[in-house]
Design a protein around this motif. Structure first.
Motif, PDB file in Angstrom:
ATOM      1  N   SER A 397       0.877  -1.088  -0.083  1.00  0.00           N
ATOM      2  CA  SER A 397      -0.021   0.228   0.002  1.00  0.00           C
ATOM      3  C   SER A 397       0.540   1.186  -0.119  1.00  0.00           C
ATOM      4  O   SER A 397       0.326   2.473   0.295  1.00  0.00           O
ATOM      5  CB  SER A 397      -0.967  -0.467   1.463  1.00  0.00           C
ATOM      6  N   ASN A 398       1.926   1.471   0.225  1.00  0.00           N
ATOM      7  CA  ASN A 398       2.947   2.278  -0.018  1.00  0.00           C
ATOM      8  C   ASN A 398       2.584   2.923   1.688  1.00  0.00           C
ATOM      9  O   ASN A 398       3.597   3.926   1.727  1.00  0.00           O
ATOM     10  CB  ASN A 398       2.910   3.591  -0.677  1.00  0.00           C
ATOM     11  N   ILE A 399       2.241   1.997   2.678  1.00  0.00           N
ATOM     12  CA  ILE A 399       2.346   3.136   3.663  1.00  0.00           C
ATOM     13  C   ILE A 399       4.293   2.999   4.607  1.00  0.00           C
ATOM     14  O   ILE A 399       5.137   1.489   3.502  1.00  0.00           O
ATOM     15  CB  ILE A 399       1.693   2.678   4.853  1.00  0.00           C
ATOM     16  N   SER A 400       4.807   3.707   5.405  1.00  0.00           N
ATOM     17  CA  SER A 400       6.409   3.487   4.988  1.00  0.00           C
ATOM     18  C   SER A 400       6.125   2.508   6.695  1.00  0.00           C
ATOM     19  O   SER A 400       5.618   1.442   6.792  1.00  0.00           O
ATOM     20  CB  SER A 400       6.443   4.229   6.344  1.00  0.00           C
ATOM     21  N   ASN A 401       7.329   1.857   6.317  1.00  0.00           N
ATOM     22  CA  ASN A 401       7.960   1.026   7.027  1.00  0.00           C
ATOM     23  C   ASN A 401       7.567   1.238   9.403  1.00  0.00           C
ATOM     24  O   ASN A 401       7.842   0.560   9.809  1.00  0.00           O
ATOM     25  CB  ASN A 401       9.127   0.516   7.369  1.00  0.00           C
ATOM     26  N   PHE A 402       7.326   1.879   9.079  1.00  0.00           N
ATOM     27  CA  PHE A 402       7.749   2.910  11.038  1.00  0.00           C
ATOM     28  C   PHE A 402       5.907   2.429  10.655  1.00  0.00           C
ATOM     29  O   PHE A 402       5.882   1.729  11.799  1.00  0.00           O
ATOM     30  CB  PHE A 402       8.364   3.949  10.765  1.00  0.00           C
ATOM     31  N   ASP A 403       4.890   2.735  10.423  1.00  0.00           N
ATOM     32  CA  ASP A 403       3.584   2.154   9.998  1.00  0.00           C
ATOM     33  C   ASP A 403       3.295   1.042  10.450  1.00  0.00           C
ATOM     34  O   ASP A 403       2.541   0.529  10.953  1.00  0.00           O
ATOM     35  CB  ASP A 403       2.914   2.911   8.882  1.00  0.00           C
ATOM     36  N   ILE A 404       4.235   0.429   9.649  1.00  0.00           N
ATOM     37  CA  ILE A 404       3.551  -1.305   9.909  1.00  0.00           C
ATOM     38  C   ILE A 404       4.441  -1.647  10.905  1.00  0.00           C
ATOM     39  O   ILE A 404       3.360  -2.737  11.161  1.00  0.00           O
ATOM     40  CB  ILE A 404       4.740  -2.437   8.536  1.00  0.00           C
ATOM     41  N   ILE A 405       5.518  -1.351  11.243  1.00  0.00           N
ATOM     42  CA  ILE A 405       6.291  -1.485  12.434  1.00  0.00           C
ATOM     43  C   ILE A 405       4.858  -1.213  13.813  1.00  0.00           C
ATOM     44  O   ILE A 405       4.934  -2.279  14.561  1.00  0.00           O
ATOM     45  CB  ILE A 405       7.009  -1.414  13.425  1.00  0.00           C
ATOM     46  N   LYS A 406       4.888  -0.236  13.499  1.00  0.00           N
ATOM     47  CA  LYS A 406       3.700   0.775  15.089  1.00  0.00           C
ATOM     48  C   LYS A 406       2.303  -0.391  14.940  1.00  0.00           C
ATOM     49  O   LYS A 406       1.912  -0.880  16.460  1.00  0.00           O
ATOM     50  CB  LYS A 406       3.494   2.531  14.625  1.00  0.00           C
ATOM     51  N   ALA A 407       1.760  -0.490  13.324  1.00  0.00           N
ATOM     52  CA  ALA A 407       0.686  -1.612  13.272  1.00  0.00           C
ATOM     53  C   ALA A 407       0.528  -2.968  13.862  1.00  0.00           C
ATOM     54  O   ALA A 407       0.349  -3.588  13.943  1.00  0.00           O
ATOM     55  CB  ALA A 407       0.200  -1.582  11.566  1.00  0.00           C
ATOM     56  N   SER A 408       1.810  -3.272  13.904  1.00  0.00           N
ATOM     57  CA  SER A 408       2.449  -4.935  14.731  1.00  0.00           C
ATOM     58  C   SER A 408       1.948  -4.773  16.237  1.00  0.00           C
ATOM     59  O   SER A 408       2.586  -6.320  16.261  1.00  0.00           O
ATOM     60  CB  SER A 408       3.123  -5.096  13.861  1.00  0.00           C
ATOM     61  N   THR A 409       2.905  -3.511  16.956  1.00  0.00           N
ATOM     62  CA  THR A 409       3.206  -3.551  18.014  1.00  0.00           C
ATOM     63  C   THR A 409       2.443  -2.652  18.814  1.00  0.00           C
ATOM     64  O   THR A 409       1.363  -2.655  18.912  1.00  0.00           O
ATOM     65  CB  THR A 409       4.692  -3.166  17.861  1.00  0.00           C
ATOM     66  N   ILE A 410       2.726  -0.914  19.214  1.00  0.00           N
ATOM     67  CA  ILE A 410       1.975  -0.572  20.166  1.00  0.00           C
ATOM     68  C   ILE A 410       0.371  -0.109  19.253  1.00  0.00           C
ATOM     69  O   ILE A 410      -0.091   0.368  20.152  1.00  0.00           O
ATOM     70  CB  ILE A 410       2.598   0.822  20.127  1.00  0.00           C
ATOM     71  N   ASN A 411      -0.067  -0.009  17.865  1.00  0.00           N
ATOM     72  CA  ASN A 411      -1.522   0.237  17.217  1.00  0.00           C
ATOM     73  C   ASN A 411      -1.575  -0.892  17.930  1.00  0.00           C
ATOM     74  O   ASN A 411      -3.279  -0.717  17.911  1.00  0.00           O
ATOM     75  CB  ASN A 411      -0.741   0.589  16.358  1.00  0.00           C
ATOM     76  N   ALA A 412      -1.292  -1.841  17.320  1.00  0.00           N
ATOM     77  CA  ALA A 412      -2.439  -3.465  18.214  1.00  0.00           C
ATOM     78  C   ALA A 412      -2.915  -2.740  19.512  1.00  0.00           C
ATOM     79  O   ALA A 412      -3.944  -3.611  19.918  1.00  0.00           O
ATOM     80  CB  ALA A 412      -1.340  -4.676  17.921  1.00  0.00           C
ATOM     81  N   ALA A 413      -1.859  -2.676  20.593  1.00  0.00           N
ATOM     82  CA  ALA A 413      -2.193  -3.075  22.319  1.00  0.00           C
ATOM     83  C   ALA A 413      -3.391  -1.532  21.897  1.00  0.00           C
ATOM     84  O   ALA A 413      -4.490  -1.654  22.978  1.00  0.00           O
ATOM     85  CB  ALA A 413      -1.154  -2.298  22.395  1.00  0.00           C
ATOM     86  N   LEU A 414      -2.941  -0.696  21.836  1.00  0.00           N
ATOM     87  CA  LEU A 414      -4.211   0.292  21.882  1.00  0.00           C
ATOM     88  C   LEU A 414      -5.023   0.063  21.599  1.00  0.00           C
ATOM     89  O   LEU A 414      -6.003   0.361  22.192  1.00  0.00           O
ATOM     90  CB  LEU A 414      -3.009   2.133  20.902  1.00  0.00           C
ATOM     91  N   GLY A 415      -5.412  -0.293  20.675  1.00  0.00           N
ATOM     92  CA  GLY A 415      -6.684  -0.636  19.571  1.00  0.00           C
ATOM     93  C   GLY A 415      -7.651  -1.557  20.519  1.00  0.00           C
ATOM     94  O   GLY A 415      -8.991  -1.604  20.689  1.00  0.00           O
ATOM     95  N   PHE A 416      -6.929  -2.529  21.461  1.00  0.00           N
ATOM     96  CA  PHE A 416      -7.512  -3.205  22.448  1.00  0.00           C
ATOM     97  C   PHE A 416      -7.355  -3.304  23.822  1.00  0.00           C
ATOM     98  O   PHE A 416      -7.399  -4.300  24.845  1.00  0.00           O
ATOM     99  CB  PHE A 416      -6.817  -4.872  22.115  1.00  0.00           C
ATOM    100  N   GLY A 417      -7.179  -1.832  23.963  1.00  0.00           N
ATOM    101  CA  GLY A 417      -6.693  -1.248  25.579  1.00  0.00           C
ATOM    102  C   GLY A 417      -5.746  -1.673  26.471  1.00  0.00           C
ATOM    103  O   GLY A 417      -5.950  -2.106  27.890  1.00  0.00           O
TER     104      GLY A 417
END
Length: 575
Positions: A397-417
């Protein structure tokens, strides 16, 4: 069907797991700060018991009892999180009889038991690949046994679960099960009854399968969805919703969804939807690869990604070419049509991919919380080994590597509280960490460069964590053969392998000669395929009756494999 080998392996491995290690000091390591989008260079990190106790650029003095890991020129990320899996599904061709009914050939009851048997094996595969937390977003009440008992008695990721999916539709294949993964809910009263039954098990979240169409418009069931959302939030839980078209996704968010577990794939998202996601702080899980994997399995044409050939449960992955066994008379009409016109499936996939990837980029740019999830367990999407493939799809999708790493770590944690415990590297958080030899910010493929995994303060020896049985090793060899992947194929053989024709005629005496012989065959022989008709396992010996296709020729052969130290050391052919 021999399923006892999994349980035997589990007992041996678990007896060696001792719980929390002594304190650990990571010295001079490059910390990937996913919360701030930076790399903190040359950090010293002290882990005590299961928590991170100190992070500093200064020297940390410790006594001789502390384990020290030199992190010079290495990179540290938080343990990765798969926000979308299903333990009641294995990923095999037989795991969703509502999608393709092959129960006349393979018992669904056996498949359900197999799914239970391999859960500890899946745990180790997730950990080996740096995935330290998983969310099972819908399954039978047995899910709570997985979290509360199985995960407690085996080395495992953090396991978060819910029970049956609330749904306006129930596949017939599940209706007769004693422990139902998808419950048909026709009224608010039925929703309340199931919710009250589930809440006693303390679910980590609630899931709605918001299916629409075929005479069941989303508007019609919206009041029930809103009612479930109200019950969920009153109990301080997050609501996850499966909604794959834009209209239904909007209704899900309006009703109170906290997490959308699939992409919108029918049309491009609009400004109204983006505003709704922002206003309601909704997490969006793209789940890109699962749909295509069904079609690939129907055509006996899996991707044969190196992660699957190397790390997937070999027995599960081996089923993905089983459609080669079935004639047109044994399969549904829609699969016959695919066989006749496979390009129609490719065209549909290209259209959906384009929509999903465009939506992912747009939502990322607009600041929506994106989390990585695979839907592992569905046909063709294998537990653990599918994770990097999902990340590779996100990268398109051309999102950045940092965006992907965040999606796989902190964003996932944030989403589920769960951001207070997992998802980033901070003092006080759970010590779930992955040490990489290469920088994933520069190249997302470097997430494959795992040197070590630390789970809850325990250093896992990832080379010893997953010791496959002789049967698994032989099946992995068969999978690589059918994939024509010479490197994955040869990786299952020892350096001093010997090949015999029965009883003792030596035909190949070195790995180099063997590679040369099979490499030529993989390149030149069309329609190469090996089907295992029967298998007997005797200690370190695996005896297969193989039906092998070489172009227009067929051959029946008995093959005796002897496995030593995790590699095939001797093969004897009886022709």
């Amino acid at each position: 069907m021999n399923r006892n080998f999994v349980l035997i392996t589990i007992v041996v491995i678990c007896s060696t797991f001792s719980g929390f290690s002594q304190s650990i000091l990571l010295k001079n390591i490059n910390l990937i700060d996913v919360e701030n989008g930076k790399i903190q260079k040359n950090r010293n990190i002290l882990i005590e018991k299961d928590r991170i106790s100190k992070i500093t650029a200064d020297e940390i003095k410790v006594n001789n009892e502390v384990s020290i890991i030199d992190g010079t020129d290495k990179f540290l990320i938080p343990g990765m999180i798969d926000t979308h899996i299903h333990f009641f599904q294995t990923g095999s061709l037989y795991t969703r009889p509502d999608a393709i009914d092959l129960t006349n050939n393979f018992s669904y009851e056996d498949e359900i038991q197999f799914a239970k048997d391999i859960i500890p094996d899946n745990f180790k595969r997730y950990l080996k690949l740096g995935i330290t937390s998983v969310m099972d977003v819908g399954g039978p009440f047995y899910n709570f046994t997985v979290r509360d008992s199985i995960a407690k008695h085996h080395i495992s990721p953090n396991v978060y679960v819910t029970g049956p999916l609330f749904s306006p539709y129930q596949p017939k294949a599940f209706s007769s099960l004693e422990d139902i993964p998808i419950e048909k809910i026709n009224s608010k009263q039925e929703a309340t009854k199931l919710f009250n039954k589930m809440i006693a098990y303390k679910p980590d979240f609630i899931k709605i399968w918001y299916i629409s169409g075929n005479g069941l418009p989303a508007e019609k069931t919206y009041p029930i969805v809103a009612h479930i959302a109200e019950l969920t939030h009153k109990n301080n839980l997050k609501l996850t919703v499966h909604a794959t078209n834009l209209k239904t996704a909007k209704l899900a968010v309006k009703a109170g969804a906290d997490i959308l577990v699939h992409s919108v794939n029918d049309q491009l998202v609009d400004d109204e939807f983006i505003k709704m996601l922002k206003d309601h702080k909704v997490t969006y899980i793209p789940t890109l690869i699962v749909g295509k994997n069904y079609g690939k399995a129907y055509l006996a044409n899996p991707s044969n990604h190196i992660q699957d050939l190397t790390y997937a449960n070999p027995k599960v992955y081996g089923t993905l070419t089983d459609m080669n066994r079935f004639s047109d008379n044994e399969i549904p009409d829609r699969i016959k049509k695919l066989r006749k016109d496979p390009k129609s499936l490719e065209k549909r996939n290209r259209t959906r991919d384009s929509i999903m990837l465009t939506n992912l980029l747009k939502l990322t740019e607009k600041g929506i919380n994106i989390a990585t999830g695979t839907d592992a367990g569905n046909i063709g999407t294998i537990h653990a080994s599918s994770y990097i493939q999902e990340i590779e799809a996100m990268k398109k999708s051309n999102i950045s590597n940092f965006d992907i790493i965040k999606a796989s770590t902190i964003n996932a944690a944030l989403g589920f509280g769960l951001e207070g415990d997992i998802g980033s590297i901070k003092e006080g958080k759970l010590a779930d960490l992955v040490i990489l030899s290469k920088n994933p910010v520069e190249n997302i493929e470097n997430l494959n460069s795992i040197e070590e995994v630390i789970k809850s303060g325990e250093i896992l020896n990832i080379k010893e964590l997953l010791k496959e049985t002789p049967e698994q090793i032989v099946q992995r060899q068969v999978n690589a053969y059918n994939a024509r992947n010479i490197d994955a194929f040869m990786d299952t053989y020892s350096d001093d392998v010997k090949i015999y024709n029965f009883p003792n005629e030596l035909s190949i005496s070195s790995k180099a000669d063997m590679k040369k012989s099979f490499e030529t065959m993989f390149e030149k022989v069309p329609n190469l395929y090996c089907e295992i008709k029967n298998r007997i396992v005797l200690g370190n010996k695996v005896v297969d009756r193989e039906y092998v296709r070489f172009g227009d020729r067929y051959s029946n052969v008995i093959t005796i494999y002897e496995v030593e130290n995790g590699k095939i050391a001797k093969v004897t052919f009886l022709r």
